[in-house]
Design an enzyme around this catalytic site. Structure first.
Site, PDB file in Angstrom:
ATOM      1  N   GLU A  92       0.811  -1.204   0.000  1.00  0.00           N
ATOM      2  CA  GLU A  92       0.000   0.000   0.000  1.00  0.00           C
ATOM      3  C   GLU A  92       0.856   1.271   0.000  1.00  0.00           C
ATOM      4  O   GLU A  92       1.961   1.288   0.540  1.00  0.00           O
ATOM      5  CB  GLU A  92      -0.912  -0.008   1.234  1.00  0.00           C
ATOM      6  CG  GLU A  92      -1.978  -1.085   1.106  1.00  0.00           C
ATOM      7  CD  GLU A  92      -2.874  -1.230   2.333  1.00  0.00           C
ATOM      8  OE1 GLU A  92      -4.064  -1.517   2.140  1.00  0.00           O
ATOM      9  OE2 GLU A  92      -2.402  -1.067   3.464  1.00  0.00           O
ATOM     10  N   CYS A 105       3.391   8.344   1.279  1.00  0.00           N
ATOM     11  CA  CYS A 105       3.965   7.344   2.182  1.00  0.00           C
ATOM     12  C   CYS A 105       4.120   6.044   1.382  1.00  0.00           C
ATOM     13  O   CYS A 105       3.156   5.538   0.818  1.00  0.00           O
ATOM     14  CB  CYS A 105       3.006   7.164   3.356  1.00  0.00           C
ATOM     15  SG  CYS A 105       3.524   5.901   4.516  1.00  0.00           S
ATOM     16  N   CYS A 112       6.980  -7.440   6.698  1.00  0.00           N
ATOM     17  CA  CYS A 112       8.164  -6.942   7.392  1.00  0.00           C
ATOM     18  C   CYS A 112       8.625  -8.020   8.349  1.00  0.00           C
ATOM     19  O   CYS A 112       7.823  -8.666   9.013  1.00  0.00           O
ATOM     20  CB  CYS A 112       7.839  -5.660   8.165  1.00  0.00           C
ATOM     21  SG  CYS A 112       9.286  -4.972   9.008  1.00  0.00           S
ATOM     22  N   CYS A 116       7.233  -5.853  14.917  1.00  0.00           N
ATOM     23  CA  CYS A 116       6.893  -5.032  16.082  1.00  0.00           C
ATOM     24  C   CYS A 116       5.491  -5.379  16.584  1.00  0.00           C
ATOM     25  O   CYS A 116       4.588  -5.629  15.786  1.00  0.00           O
ATOM     26  CB  CYS A 116       6.973  -3.545  15.733  1.00  0.00           C
ATOM     27  SG  CYS A 116       8.625  -3.058  15.208  1.00  0.00           S
ATOM     28  N   CYS A 119       2.348  -3.262  15.305  1.00  0.00           N
ATOM     29  CA  CYS A 119       2.279  -2.918  13.874  1.00  0.00           C
ATOM     30  C   CYS A 119       1.581  -4.018  13.085  1.00  0.00           C
ATOM     31  O   CYS A 119       1.955  -5.185  13.161  1.00  0.00           O
ATOM     32  CB  CYS A 119       3.685  -2.686  13.327  1.00  0.00           C
ATOM     33  SG  CYS A 119       3.726  -2.454  11.554  1.00  0.00           S
ATOM     34  N   CYS A 341      -0.968   5.342  10.168  1.00  0.00           N
ATOM     35  CA  CYS A 341       0.290   4.635  10.468  1.00  0.00           C
ATOM     36  C   CYS A 341       0.012   3.278  11.086  1.00  0.00           C
ATOM     37  O   CYS A 341      -0.781   3.160  12.015  1.00  0.00           O
ATOM     38  CB  CYS A 341       1.103   5.391  11.510  1.00  0.00           C
ATOM     39  SG  CYS A 341       1.533   7.008  11.031  1.00  0.00           S
TER      40      CYS A 341
END
Ligand code: SAH
Ligand code: SF4
Length: 380
Positions: A92, A105, A112, A116, A119, A341
């Protein structure tokens, strides 16, 4: 043989490619401008390129953008695109218009591997690195689509933040040429100060970025001490806070801005107390010139975490500000389209089993206890 995707090159790379074809440097510059400044994909459109070069290119090269799967437009004007990157993966990008700038962004990986706790991308695990072409294609698409839509040839996107899906510094070799294309006057001509790499703290790559392509740096800190940061950002076990701060200090020697931005995701009852703000002050004060950007946690299913109340975020910010540290609270944009975010999820064919690992952790690690009177609140 597949055609070479010319989006994979920065200007130096394209020059080397053209030289292999027996072409001079200025031809590469012309070609680069057609691709990035005008958004052209068809060599026939590139009227000032020699016919001989156009026909050479046709057989062996192409400008291959990403395929758009969907577009969502928020009530506040934010636009989120989902791009197909093949193999069941999608990433995205988010465009955030403001009165004085247009920010894009961008994602750097499908998923990933850092994992985390807070996230959504981290919970999805990791599939693969994006290529340079796939990184720059997000900017290429957004810039030229929006120009066409608004009927202008003026630049729309003034700022790029590498804050989409993925850890950019774990995809270093693809990232750097993409950054160079963004900065290049023959490309997007963005100022170094307006291109930001956000990292969870890959120390050796911060050191390399300083030499290879110093742009603005944002570091996702999220905790004032190693035990808590180990839990929230697992990469901390490899590169603890002290090493990270040393790398940041070093980076400032070459950075286009004289401060590092520390991002700090505000998690209720986890990292948001006044004492923790004091601990942060002790960590950075007198050691490194920095600003704090407090990000109210954006919830997603299965995180098991809560967002700090806005009054808590403000109080935390005041403690930092009273100690002379410039602190901002990030405005949430595109909430209604899950573009804020940490909400970027795309689609990831996990190869690491991270999603299961994190789910198990959410059960075994106590991170947030409801406040009195809030017992019935479900983890968001
Ligand atoms: N991997 C890089 C860049 C992508 S994440 C990094 O971690 O810095 C971009 C920013 O969004 C980071 O500061 C990250 O900590 C933050 N973030 C991730 N999940 C979030 C969430 N659920 N709510 C608010 N911010 C989040
Ligand atoms: Fe990866 Fe950044 Fe999400 Fe952490 S916050 S899992 S490093 S994308």
């Amino acid at each position: 043989m597949d055609a070479v995707n010319l989006l994979d090159y920065d200007l130096d790379g394209l020059t080397a490619f053209c030289e292999q074809l027996g072409e001079k440097r200025f031809r590469a510059t012309q070609l680069f401008r057609w691709i990035h400044q005008k958004g052209a994909t068809d060599f026939e459109q590139m009227s000032d390129l020699a016919k001989s070069l156009r026909s050479k290119l046709k057989g062996i090269a192409a400008v291959t953008p990403l395929t758009v799967i969907s577009e969502h437009v928020s009530a506040d004007g934010t636009i989120k695109w989902l791009f197909d990157v093949g193999g069941g993966n999608a990433v995205e990008s988010v465009y955030i218009p403001e009165s004085d700038r247009g920010t894009l962004c961008i994602s750097s990986q499908a998923g990933c591997a850092v994992g985390c706790r807070f996230c959504s991308t981290g919970h999805q695990g990791f599939s693969r690195n994006l290529t340079t072409g796939e990184i720059i294609a997000q900017l290429w698409y957004a810039e030229h689509t929006l120009r066409a839509r608004l009927g202008t040839t003026d630049r729309i996107i003034s700022n790029v933040v590498m804050m989409g899906m993925g850890e950019p510094l774990q995809n270093y070799s693809a990232l750097v040429p993409a950054l160079k294309a963004m900065l290049d006057d023959h490309g997007y001509g963005l100022s170094r100060r307006r291109v930001t790499v956000s990292t969870s703290g890959v120390v050796p790559m911060i050191e390399r970025l300083k030499d290879d392509c110093p742009v603005a740096l944002a570091v996702s800190l999220h905790a004032p001490n190693d035990p808590l940061r180990d839990e929230l950002v697992p990469l901390n076990k490899k590169y603890p806070i002290d090493e990270l701060l040393t790398a940041c200090l070093d980076y400032l020697e070459a950075a286009p801005r004289d401060f590092i931005t520390f991002e700090y995701c505000m998690l209720d009852g986890v990292n948001d107390s006044d004492e923790q703000a004091q601990e942060l002050i002790a960590l950075v004060k007198g050691r490194i010139n920095c600003k704090f950007n407090l990000i109210p946690f954006n919830p997603f299913p299965q995180s098991g975490l809560y967002r700090s109340d806005m009054s808590r975020v403000q109080a935390f910010g005041r403690v930092l500000a009273d100690a002379g540290i410039i602190t901002t609270i990030r405005k949430t944009r595109g909430d209604d389209i899950d573009a804020a975010c940490g909400q970027l999820a795309g689609e990831v064919q996990d190869r690491t089993n991270a999603s299961n690992r994190l789910l198990r952790q959410a059960v075994t690690v106590k991170v947030a206890s409801p406040k009195p009177g809030e017992r019935n609140r479900q983890p968001q």
